[in-house]
Structures are given as structure tokens and as C-alpha cells.
Scaffold this active site. Structure first.
Site, short mmCIF file in Angstrom:
data_model
loop_
_atom_site.label_atom_id
_atom_site.label_comp_id
_atom_site.label_asym_id
_atom_site.label_seq_id
_atom_site.Cartn_x
_atom_site.Cartn_y
_atom_site.Cartn_z
CG HIS A 178 -3.00 -3.64 -5.59
ND1 HIS A 178 -2.92 -3.57 -4.21
CD2 HIS A 178 -2.09 -2.76 -6.07
CE1 HIS A 178 -2.00 -2.66 -3.88
NE2 HIS A 178 -1.47 -2.17 -4.98
CG ASP A 199 4.08 -2.47 -4.04
OD1 ASP A 199 4.48 -2.41 -5.21
OD2 ASP A 199 3.23 -1.68 -3.56
CG HIS A 208 0.55 0.80 -2.83
ND1 HIS A 208 1.49 1.01 -3.82
CD2 HIS A 208 -0.02 2.00 -2.58
CE1 HIS A 208 1.47 2.30 -4.17
NE2 HIS A 208 0.58 2.92 -3.43
CG ASP A 256 5.32 1.02 -4.79
OD1 ASP A 256 5.89 0.19 -4.06
OD2 ASP A 256 4.17 0.85 -5.25
ZN LIG Z 1 2.69 -0.35 -4.92
#
Ligand SMILES: [Zn+2]
Length: 313
Positions: free
Chosen positions: A125, A162, A164, A246
Site C-alpha cells: 500500500h 492480497d 486489498h 486476507d
Molecule cells: Zn490486505
């Protein structure tokens, strides 16, 4: 050939506030999973410190200075609502960079077939000048640039599963035509980016938004229809994986409802591509995953595939 397993116990000194999902216990759970595995054929390495030269391939000096200046000498500091630094965080972040450049060196040097870096804080991120989403430096983008600029490769692919969107990796490699970045992620979800129309400066980015509760079947469809064909077109000389776990059905932060078998399947599929185009050369790094049991089991499933492929080709 074998698999390199790279970590550093100083990553346990990156301490987040009570109740924070990205916590020391995550790495402890992964270490317990390692203890229960047969790692006799695995080359275990302590991560070295990364260097500013590595980081400057994707972040400006101002970002390094800002993160360094923010590092507390006592207690902890919040860089934003999600992203914190304690006294051990700066070193852990530099170790995260060093783990990835070391992994690339070992795989491209022919010392090992593939590598997994079990590090925290995660990296995908972190944008050019913005630490966010628990991340300080863009470790996997740094690894890609290291392979290109220090080793002279011409094409490096990065696949991020992931849950996200890997907004940081996208930001850092937006105008880098020598990389192909593919991210699958739940949408809508943090950080909000990752729509299919975000394709990079030269079509070098592929975003695959997935609906909540779509499950492992949709993941497999997405890989068969989009991810694998795109990788086969690109013909990477090295394949990097942002391995967040996740998307697991038990994860508290998201709802894609994958399980360990799905992570193992995706890893196999990516190793198959690597076998076809880059002599099986794969470097993977931990990103998210916040249910401790699911994280430990999924990391184990992922690593077992890498070890099997590392041993048997
Ligand atoms: Zn994540």
C-alpha cells in the site's frame, strides 16, 4: 535446488497499538507454522538491511526522510489512522526491503529456485510519498526494480492476491513498462482504487476487482481467463508474488471466502507460469492476513507449494 525462507526476528519489534490487526502475533503465528513443517531442505536466511539505493529506485528521497524523521525514539507514532511506527519499525521496514533484494539476488544467482520472505510491516500500500495501509516502503516494487536495474532483466511480473488492491505497487510502477503488475482484490474495499480501467501508462497494469463473497471459484476463473494468459503474453523473466492471505474466509477484514486450497492452487498456477517462462524463478513476500489460524495455515499451504517446486522443479 531449494527454497529460501527469509525472515528476521527484529520484525517482531515493529509494534502496533492494542487491537491493531497488523500485529506482532501474526509473525509469531507464522513462525509456529514453520516449526510444524519439515524445512530440512529449505535454506533459512536472516534478512539483511535494505539500502537507500534500493528504496530510491521507487521512492523519492523526501519519502525516506519523512519516514526516518517520523520514527519515534520512545513509544509509537501514528502516520495516519491505520499506519503506525514504534521504535523498532524503521529497522523492520529496512529489513523488509533487504529481504526482497536478497531474495532476488539468490533466485537470479541460481542459489535457490524460489524464495519466500516472511516480514512485517507489509509493503504493497505504500505509495511514492505516502506511507499507508500499515505499509512504509514498497518492498515488492523495490524488488522488481532491483531485478531490472541491478541484474539487467527486461521483464518482471508481479502478481498480488492480497484481498486489498496493491495501490502502492501500482503507484510505484505505473509508468514502468518493464513490469506487468496484476492485482486481484475485493471491491469495493480499502483503499478504494483498483478498478479495471486503471491500466498503467502503457497497459502494464491489470486490475481484477472481485465481488464480496465471490469465493475461490471466481478466483480460479479470474486466473484462468485473465492472469495466466496475461503472464503468458508478457513472458516474465522473474515472477514476484505479493502474498496476502486476507482473502481467507475467516479473515476479519474482508469477505472473498478463499481457503488454504485456493491459495495453494493460485501458487501452483503461478509456479507453472514461472516454469514455462523463467525457469521457475519465483520470489514471494507476505502482505496481509489477519486471522492468526487462517494466516498460519495459508502461509503454510503457499510455502509448501514453493518448497515442492523448489525441490522437484
Ligand atoms: Zn490486505
Amino acid at each position: 535446488m531449494t527454497t529460501a525462507l527469509i525472515t528476521h526476528t527484529d520484525c517482531l519489534n515493529h509494534v502496533t497499538p492494542p487491537g491493531h490487526p497488523e500485529r506482532v502475533d501474526r509473525l509469531m503465528a507464522i513462525y509456529s507454522a514453520f516449526d510444524a513443517m519439515d524445512l530440512s531442505n529449505v535454506l533459512r536466511i536472516d534478512a539483511p538491511m535494505g539500502t537507500d539505493t534500493d528504496i530510491l529506485r521507487v521512492h523519492p528521497r523526501a519519502h525516506i526522510d519523512a519516514v526516518t524523521d517520523a520514527a519515534p525514539s520512545v513509544g509509537s507514532v501514528a502516520l495516519d489512522a491505520d499506519t503506525h511506527m514504534s521504535t523498532g519499525s524503521l529497522k523492520a521496514a529496512y529489513l523488509g526491503v533487504g529481504a526482497m533484494t536478497k531474495a532476488v539476488d539468490m533466485v537470479l544467482g541460481g542459489e535457490v529456485q524460489n524464495a519466500f520472505a516472511a516480514m512485517r510491516p507489509p509493503g504493497h500500500h505504500a505509495e511514492k510519498q505516502t506511507p499507508m495501509g500499515f505499509c512504509l516502503f514498497g518492498n515488492i516494487a523495490i524488488a522488481a526494480k532491483h531485478a531490472l536495474d541491478a541484474h539487467g532483466l527486461e521483464r518482471v511480473a508481479i502478481v498480488d492476491f492480497d484481498v486489498h488492491h496493491g495501490n502502492g505497487t501500482q503507484d510505484l510502477l505505473w509508468d514502468e513498462p518493464r513490469t506487468l503488475f496484476i492485482s486481484s482484490h475485493q471491491m469495493p474495499l480499502y483503499p478504494g482504487s483498483g478498478a479495471a480501467h486503471e491500466t498503467g501508462a502503457s497497459g502494464n497494469i491489470i486490475n481484477i476487482p472481485l465481488q464480496a463473497n465471490s469465493g475461490g471459484a471466481e478466483l480460479r476463473k479470474a486466473y484462468e481467463r485473465v492472469v495466466i494468459p496475461a503472464l503468458n503474453d508478457f513472458k516474465p523473466q522473474l515472477l514476484l508474488i505479493s502474498a496476502g492471505f486476507d482473502a481467507h474466509r475467516n479473515d476479519p477484514l474482508a469477505n472473498l471466502n478463499w481457503d488454504e486450497a485456493d491459495f495453494a492452487w493460485a501458487t501452483q498456477a503461478l509456479c507453472d507460469v514461472a516454469d514455462t517462462h523463467c525457469e521457475g524463478r519465483v520470489v514471494s513476500t507476505l502482505e496481509g492476513g489477519y486471522d492468526l489460524d487462517a494466516l498460519a495455515a495459508s502461509t503454510r499451504a503457499h510455502l509448501e507449494v514453493l518448497i515442492k517446486r523448489g525441490t522437484h522443479g
